[in-house]
Design a protein around this motif. Structure first.
Motif, PDB file in Angstrom:
ATOM      1  N   ASP A 182       0.823  -1.218   0.000  1.00 32.28           N
ATOM      2  CA  ASP A 182       0.000   0.000   0.000  1.00 32.28           C
ATOM      3  C   ASP A 182       0.851   1.259   0.000  1.00 32.28           C
ATOM      4  OD1 ASP A 182       0.992   0.259   2.564  1.00 32.28           O
ATOM      5  OD2 ASP A 182      -0.954   0.069   3.566  1.00 32.28           O
ATOM      6  N   LYS A 183       2.174   1.105  -0.129  1.00 33.60           N
ATOM      7  CA  LYS A 183       3.158   2.193  -0.191  1.00 33.60           C
ATOM      8  C   LYS A 183       3.260   2.969   1.123  1.00 33.60           C
ATOM      9  CE  LYS A 183       3.507   1.262  -4.613  1.00 33.60           C
ATOM     10  NZ  LYS A 183       4.636   0.464  -5.132  1.00 33.60           N
ATOM     11  N   GLN A 184       2.647   2.436   2.176  1.00 36.69           N
ATOM     12  CA  GLN A 184       2.692   3.102   3.485  1.00 36.69           C
ATOM     13  C   GLN A 184       3.080   2.129   4.590  1.00 36.69           C
ATOM     14  OE1 GLN A 184      -1.238   4.797   3.873  1.00 36.69           O
ATOM     15  NE2 GLN A 184      -0.773   6.517   2.522  1.00 36.69           N
ATOM     16  N   GLY A 185       3.757   1.061   4.195  1.00 43.70           N
ATOM     17  CA  GLY A 185       4.190   0.080   5.185  1.00 43.70           C
ATOM     18  C   GLY A 185       3.253  -1.088   5.356  1.00 43.70           C
ATOM     19  N   GLY A 186       2.110  -1.080   4.726  1.00 43.90           N
ATOM     20  CA  GLY A 186       1.150  -2.171   4.841  1.00 43.90           C
ATOM     21  C   GLY A 186       1.045  -2.973   3.558  1.00 43.90           C
ATOM     22  N   LEU A 187       0.251  -4.036   3.606  1.00 41.85           N
ATOM     23  CA  LEU A 187       0.062  -4.933   2.475  1.00 41.85           C
ATOM     24  C   LEU A 187      -1.416  -5.146   2.200  1.00 41.85           C
ATOM     25  CD1 LEU A 187       2.577  -7.844   3.262  1.00 41.85           C
ATOM     26  CD2 LEU A 187       2.911  -5.988   1.628  1.00 41.85           C
ATOM     27  N   TRP A 188      -1.728  -5.259   0.929  1.00 42.28           N
ATOM     28  CA  TRP A 188      -3.003  -5.796   0.495  1.00 42.28           C
ATOM     29  C   TRP A 188      -2.763  -7.239   0.070  1.00 42.28           C
ATOM     30  CZ3 TRP A 188      -7.614  -3.328   0.943  1.00 42.28           C
ATOM     31  CH2 TRP A 188      -7.593  -1.936   1.130  1.00 42.28           C
ATOM     32  N   ILE A 189      -3.549  -8.161   0.621  1.00 35.22           N
ATOM     33  CA  ILE A 189      -3.359  -9.579   0.336  1.00 35.22           C
ATOM     34  C   ILE A 189      -4.680 -10.156  -0.165  1.00 35.22           C
ATOM     35  CG2 ILE A 189      -2.756 -11.846   1.278  1.00 35.22           C
ATOM     36  CD1 ILE A 189      -1.116 -10.387   3.425  1.00 35.22           C
ATOM     37  N   GLY A 190      -4.618 -10.800  -1.330  1.00 32.05           N
ATOM     38  CA  GLY A 190      -5.795 -11.440  -1.893  1.00 32.05           C
ATOM     39  C   GLY A 190      -5.781 -12.922  -1.626  1.00 32.05           C
ATOM     40  N   THR A 191      -6.923 -13.455  -1.201  1.00 27.42           N
ATOM     41  CA  THR A 191      -7.039 -14.864  -0.844  1.00 27.42           C
ATOM     42  C   THR A 191      -8.342 -15.434  -1.403  1.00 27.42           C
ATOM     43  OG1 THR A 191      -8.305 -14.615   1.205  1.00 27.42           O
ATOM     44  CG2 THR A 191      -5.917 -14.247   1.336  1.00 27.42           C
ATOM     45  N   ASP A 192      -8.560 -16.723  -1.142  1.00 27.45           N
ATOM     46  CA  ASP A 192      -9.819 -17.341  -1.535  1.00 27.45           C
ATOM     47  C   ASP A 192     -10.984 -16.890  -0.661  1.00 27.45           C
ATOM     48  OD1 ASP A 192      -8.323 -18.721  -3.372  1.00 27.45           O
ATOM     49  OD2 ASP A 192      -8.547 -20.687  -2.420  1.00 27.45           O
ATOM     50  N   VAL A 193     -10.653 -16.273   0.462  1.00 27.48           N
ATOM     51  CA  VAL A 193     -11.701 -15.905   1.422  1.00 27.48           C
ATOM     52  C   VAL A 193     -11.753 -14.404   1.650  1.00 27.48           C
ATOM     53  CG1 VAL A 193     -11.772 -18.136   2.560  1.00 27.48           C
ATOM     54  CG2 VAL A 193     -10.096 -16.438   3.312  1.00 27.48           C
ATOM     55  N   GLY A 194     -11.281 -13.642   0.672  1.00 29.98           N
ATOM     56  CA  GLY A 194     -11.428 -12.213   0.756  1.00 29.98           C
ATOM     57  C   GLY A 194     -10.144 -11.446   0.563  1.00 29.98           C
ATOM     58  N   LEU A 195     -10.278 -10.123   0.636  1.00 35.14           N
ATOM     59  CA  LEU A 195      -9.173  -9.185   0.497  1.00 35.14           C
ATOM     60  C   LEU A 195      -8.797  -8.660   1.879  1.00 35.14           C
ATOM     61  CD1 LEU A 195      -7.380  -7.314  -1.343  1.00 35.14           C
ATOM     62  CD2 LEU A 195      -9.279  -5.688  -1.256  1.00 35.14           C
ATOM     63  N   TYR A 196      -7.510  -8.738   2.206  1.00 34.07           N
ATOM     64  CA  TYR A 196      -7.014  -8.300   3.512  1.00 34.07           C
ATOM     65  C   TYR A 196      -6.144  -7.065   3.339  1.00 34.07           C
ATOM     66  CZ  TYR A 196      -8.576 -12.688   5.579  1.00 34.07           C
ATOM     67  OH  TYR A 196      -9.336 -13.731   6.041  1.00 34.07           O
ATOM     68  N   HIS A 197      -6.329  -6.099   4.233  1.00 34.46           N
ATOM     69  CA  HIS A 197      -5.414  -4.969   4.330  1.00 34.46           C
ATOM     70  C   HIS A 197      -4.705  -5.080   5.671  1.00 34.46           C
ATOM     71  CE1 HIS A 197      -4.455  -0.433   4.608  1.00 34.46           C
ATOM     72  NE2 HIS A 197      -3.533  -1.064   3.896  1.00 34.46           N
ATOM     73  N   CYS A 198      -3.393  -5.324   5.604  1.00 33.90           N
ATOM     74  CA  CYS A 198      -2.623  -5.641   6.792  1.00 33.90           C
ATOM     75  C   CYS A 198      -1.607  -4.548   7.085  1.00 33.90           C
ATOM     76  CB  CYS A 198      -1.887  -6.972   6.616  1.00 33.90           C
ATOM     77  SG  CYS A 198      -2.958  -8.323   6.085  1.00 33.90           S
ATOM     78  N   THR A 199      -1.646  -4.011   8.291  1.00 38.55           N
ATOM     79  CA  THR A 199      -0.663  -3.038   8.756  1.00 38.55           C
ATOM     80  C   THR A 199      -0.147  -3.479  10.108  1.00 38.55           C
ATOM     81  OG1 THR A 199      -2.263  -1.652   9.921  1.00 38.55           O
ATOM     82  CG2 THR A 199      -1.949  -1.217   7.557  1.00 38.55           C
ATOM     83  N   ALA A 200       0.840  -2.752  10.592  1.00 40.89           N
ATOM     84  CA  ALA A 200       1.367  -3.085  11.922  1.00 40.89           C
ATOM     85  C   ALA A 200       0.315  -2.890  12.998  1.00 40.89           C
ATOM     86  CB  ALA A 200       2.601  -2.227  12.212  1.00 40.89           C
ATOM     87  N   GLN A 201      -0.659  -2.013  12.770  1.00 38.23           N
ATOM     88  CA  GLN A 201      -1.664  -1.713  13.783  1.00 38.23           C
ATOM     89  C   GLN A 201      -2.856  -2.670  13.740  1.00 38.23           C
ATOM     90  OE1 GLN A 201      -0.428   0.792  11.650  1.00 38.23           O
ATOM     91  NE2 GLN A 201       1.136   1.181  13.225  1.00 38.23           N
ATOM     92  N   GLU A 202      -3.297  -3.033  12.517  1.00 37.75           N
ATOM     93  CA  GLU A 202      -4.504  -3.850  12.432  1.00 37.75           C
ATOM     94  C   GLU A 202      -4.579  -4.539  11.072  1.00 37.75           C
ATOM     95  OE1 GLU A 202      -8.125  -1.607  12.437  1.00 37.75           O
ATOM     96  OE2 GLU A 202      -7.340  -0.079  11.068  1.00 37.75           O
ATOM     97  N   THR A 203      -5.460  -5.522  11.001  1.00 35.65           N
ATOM     98  CA  THR A 203      -5.788  -6.209   9.753  1.00 35.65           C
ATOM     99  C   THR A 203      -7.282  -6.100   9.516  1.00 35.65           C
ATOM    100  OG1 THR A 203      -3.960  -7.783   9.882  1.00 35.65           O
ATOM    101  CG2 THR A 203      -5.870  -8.433   8.566  1.00 35.65           C
ATOM    102  N   LYS A 204      -7.636  -5.611   8.317  1.00 32.42           N
ATOM    103  CA  LYS A 204      -9.043  -5.522   7.936  1.00 32.42           C
ATOM    104  C   LYS A 204      -9.303  -6.528   6.817  1.00 32.42           C
ATOM    105  CE  LYS A 204      -9.736  -0.592   8.940  1.00 32.42           C
ATOM    106  NZ  LYS A 204     -10.143   0.722   8.353  1.00 32.42           N
ATOM    107  N   VAL A 205     -10.450  -7.145   6.874  1.00 29.50           N
ATOM    108  CA  VAL A 205     -10.826  -8.086   5.840  1.00 29.50           C
ATOM    109  C   VAL A 205     -12.057  -7.554   5.113  1.00 29.50           C
ATOM    110  CG1 VAL A 205     -12.225  -9.481   7.450  1.00 29.50           C
ATOM    111  CG2 VAL A 205     -11.392 -10.469   5.294  1.00 29.50           C
ATOM    112  N   PHE A 206     -12.032  -7.681   3.792  1.00 25.86           N
ATOM    113  CA  PHE A 206     -13.151  -7.278   2.942  1.00 25.86           C
ATOM    114  C   PHE A 206     -13.632  -8.524   2.197  1.00 25.86           C
ATOM    115  CE2 PHE A 206     -10.259  -3.734   3.473  1.00 25.86           C
ATOM    116  CZ  PHE A 206     -11.109  -2.700   3.879  1.00 25.86           C
ATOM    117  N   GLN A 207     -14.775  -9.013   2.605  1.00 21.85           N
ATOM    118  CA  GLN A 207     -15.303 -10.224   1.998  1.00 21.85           C
ATOM    119  C   GLN A 207     -16.829 -10.204   1.873  1.00 21.85           C
ATOM    120  OE1 GLN A 207     -15.153 -12.815   6.128  1.00 21.85           O
ATOM    121  NE2 GLN A 207     -13.804 -13.376   4.488  1.00 21.85           N
TER     122      GLN A 207
END
Length: 753
Positions: A182-207
């Motif tokens: 995400d160019k700010q230290g976090g990652l967007w991760i795509g999986t079979d069970v949704g899209l994850y936005h992962c940072t050092a503070q929290e992980t959000k799931v979009f499904q």
């Protein structure tokens, strides 16, 4: 075959006037209201690679990456391979007698190449390959970020930072399919069970249903505006932060609902790879383009895409690697390339221009000569093309080659030994290849089958005949299509190229053909003393036999055109008398007007161009104001009905006869977008989910509901319906006259400058 571009520009030399009858075509620079300046555009072409003939799993490519030195790396079912920029050879990078699968590749800021494989992570630094301890294999994805290199697999996520691996507790999802920083230290991760936005503070799931088209995510990338395009089952969801701002589904361009990869090209175009080809979008625009079939891809299942520094796309497919390359060129340079292909690959003795056969489908190195029913017609199209090229350039080469083409058409009449009757084509008497429609016999039962299926059928047993001098085998049962095409070529050759001696020769040739037709009540009489199957223009058939109702409008128009041209160049009164008799006593002009109310059962696409062949003599040679007005109205109706096909041949013919600039942008787009490959690749647009199967505009044929650009349908000949759902024959390489003829017509009119 890799294209080599001929960069010399042909000089522009417009003829002020060819003859007094061509005032509608001759237009000075001051008369041109708008034209196309021939500047550089991007021409794409395809180069395919089979990685290994011995290791079949090496062609099962899962990921592709171009490093900063333009070397191409691929992860396959049988390991990792790379290719240097100027080489076609792929080298195995992880030596092993039984290599396992690899899944992903990326480069970090220092240029090291990272590999995700079945047994862990590898890194290539220069020429040195190392296996990295740390992450638990197998590793599905590897991605270089600003913080370091991330490795992801079913057993976890690791970050390589400061020369050590650190496991990250981002998510318990194990199906790692795609990753983006995400160019700010976090990652967007795509999986079979949704899209994850992962940072050092929290992980959000979009499904949730409102978050994504589906939770099955396969690929993602950011567009130039910072929006994240998330591809997966169902299409692409476009997100901005936590909001969905758009979607790309089959309804608006995705060719297949199984999206495997999304990548942004250097020019900002978003490439979406699916199980059936690639769709490309400009963010914010509805228009899109598609790349599929062997014309563009070695296989239609696209797994991954990357780009080199020149903007060329490298595509990982289920059966090898495709490069969709970009070349800056002008239309003049494209014309030079096509002309080189034409002369060197599509001319056979005694100067017949047409399609050739590929003994191995799609392999352009296996080109061999072939015969065709329509060799005469398409050589006549070439004759017209060379005539326009001569009119523009004054090239002696164009004049000489035009004469060679006419010599062949002249031979087609002489070779039969019959007064005024001409053949479809010839082959040398010692021709060592099978001919199309060889001689055969019909049993009474077979004849019954034929005549029940088509009461007009004429089973011809002897199609091929030996010439009196023994040099040629010639093919009979010549059709009306042939004569229409021939006369189109004769017309432009006569008025744009021929000197007085050659004009006399053309006139004599045309006179013999037309004397034959007039003498035989407008039937073309074959070797058996009977009309050929399609050589029929007689009132007895067109007006009195209901089985000929489908051909009545077009064939009526054709014979009027033939007679008008023949009278103009021979001065023979009998041709003008026959012309007026067909109009006044047999209502041929009224017949012709029915062309635009054709019964749907009788509509054929090629009739569009058979009508095109007839218009120049009728529009440019008719001196009677009432008849001239009727022909102009006919031409206008024809153009209005068919201009939606976006054909430059149709558009430029209309403009040539009216002095206009209609559909210029569409014509230029066609000339630019037409592919360089002349292989008649099979194109199955019926499998595309962005299109629908219909029975329109031709009721008889299964078509798609949109006219796609020429780069997305079969290699063109103007007798082929561009709406076909499934078409193509990769055992044929088509001649490029289809492109060169309208190009030189546009140059002649100064619509291309």
């Amino acid at each position: 075959m890799k294209p080599t571009f001929l960069l010399s520009l042909l000089p522009l030399l417009l003829l002020a006037s060819a003859c007094k009858q061509q005032k509608a075509a001759d237009r000075s620079t001051a008369d041109v209201k708008k034209s196309h300046a021939d500047t550089l555009f991007v021409q794409e072409y395809h180069e395919g690679f089979i990685v290994s003939k011995e290791m079949t799993g090496a062609n099962d490519v899962r990921a592709i990456h171009v490093d900063r030195d333009k070397a191409v790396w691929i992860a396959t079912r049988q390991g990792v391979f790379s290719k240097q920029p100027k080489s076609d050879e792929w080298q195995q990078k992880i030596p092993d007698r039984n290599p396992g699968p690899a899944y992903d590749l990326d480069s970090d800021a220092s240029g090291r190449v990272w590999i995700a494989a079945w047994d862990g992570v590898y890194v290539v630094d220069g020429k040195e390959l190392s296996k990295m301890p740390g992450p638990t294999p197998p590793i599905a994805r590897v991605h270089a970020t600003e913080q370091g290199v991330v490795a992801l697999g079913p057993h976890g996520i690791w970050l390589f930072q400061e020369n050590q691996w650190k496991e990250k507790d981002y998510t318990k999802a194990r199906s790692m399919r795609a990753v983006a920083s995400d160019k700010q230290g976090g990652l967007w991760i795509g999986t079979d069970v949704g899209l994850y936005h992962c940072t050092a503070q929290e992980t959000k799931v979009f499904q949730a249903n409102e978050d994504l088209i589906s939770a099955y995510v396969r690929g993602m990338d950011f567009d130039e505006l910072g929006n994240l395009w998330v591809g997966g089952l169902g299409g692409v969801t476009i997100r901005n932060g936590n909001r969905v701002i758009g979607k790309k589904e089959p309804a608006n361009g995705i060719t297949n609902a199984n999206v495997n990869v999304v990548k942004r090209a250097p020019d900002g175009t978003m490439w979406v790879g699916t199980d059936y080809g690639i769709t490309r979008f400009q963010p914010g625009k509805e228009e899109y383009s598609v790349r599929l079939s062997r014309r563009w891809l070695v296989a239609d299942e696209v797994r991954d895409i990357d780009f080199d520094g020149n903007g060329n796309a490298w595509v990982a497919t289920s059966a090898g690697v495709s490069a969709i390359r970009r070349q800056a060129m002008t239309l003049s340079q494209k014309a030079a390339y096509f002309y080189d292909q034409l002369i060197n690959r599509h001319v056979r003795e005694p100067w017949i221009v047409g399609r050739f056969k590929l003994e191995v489908p799609g392999d352009t190195s296996t080109l061999v000569a072939d015969d065709d029913d329509n060799d005469g017609e398409y050589t006549a199209m070439y004759l017209a093309m060379e005539s326009f090229r001569y009119a523009v350039t004054g090239s002696e080469e164009a004049r000489e080659r035009a004469k060679k083409a006419f010599d062949f058409l002249h031979l087609l009449r002489e070779v039969t030994g019959m007064d005024g009757f001409f053949a479809r084509t010839v082959v040398p008497a010692d021709w060592d290849k099978p001919v199309h429609d060889g001689n055969r016999t019909y049993s009474p039962q077979e004849y019954a089958e034929e005549i029940i299926r088509n009461p007009r059928q004429k089973p011809v047993e002897i199609r091929w005949h030996r010439s009196r001098d023994g040099r040629w085998l010639w093919k009979g049962d010549t059709s009306s299509d042939e004569l229409s095409g021939h006369f189109f070529g004769y017309y432009w050759y006569y008025f744009l190229v021929a000197d007085e001696e050659e004009k006399a020769r053309i006139a004599s040739h045309v006179e013999k053909i037309m004397d034959h037709l007039v003498r035989n009540d407008f039937y073309l009489i074959g070797v058996d003393g009977k009309p050929t199957k399609w050589g029929v223009w007689s009132p007895q058939s067109l007006n009195e036999d209901p089985e000929w109702a489908p051909e009545q409008p077009l064939n009526s128009l054709e014979i009027l055109s033939f007679l008008k041209f023949a009278h103009a160049i021979t001065g023979k009164k009998s041709f003008q008398d026959a012309y007026l008799r067909l109009i006044n006593e047999h209502d041929y002009l009224e017949n012709a007007k029915k062309l635009f109310t054709t019964n749907p059962a009788w509509e054929t696409y090629f009739d569009t161009y058979l009508a095109l062949y007839t218009y120049p003599p009728l529009l440019q040679l008719e001196e009677d104001p009432e008849l001239a007005a009727a022909y102009r109205q006919h031409l206008d109706q024809w153009f209005l009905k068919f201009k939606e096909t976006k054909s430059p041949l149709l558009n430029f013919t209309y403009n040539l006869l009216t002095g206009g600039t209609e559909e210029l942008a569409a014509s230029i787009f066609f000339l630019q977008d037409a592919p360089l490959s002349l292989v008649d690749w099979e194109i199955d647009n019926g499998r595309r989910e962005d299109l629908q199967l219909v029975r329109s505009p031709i009721l008889e044929e299964v078509q798609v509901n949109q006219l796609r650009p020429p780069s997305e349908y079969r290699t063109m000949r103007w007798d082929r319906n561009p709406y076909f759902a499934l078409a193509g024959n990769p055992s044929q390489e088509r001649e490029p006259v289809y492109w060169l003829l309208p190009y030189w017509m546009g140059r002649y009119q100064q619509l291309i400058r």
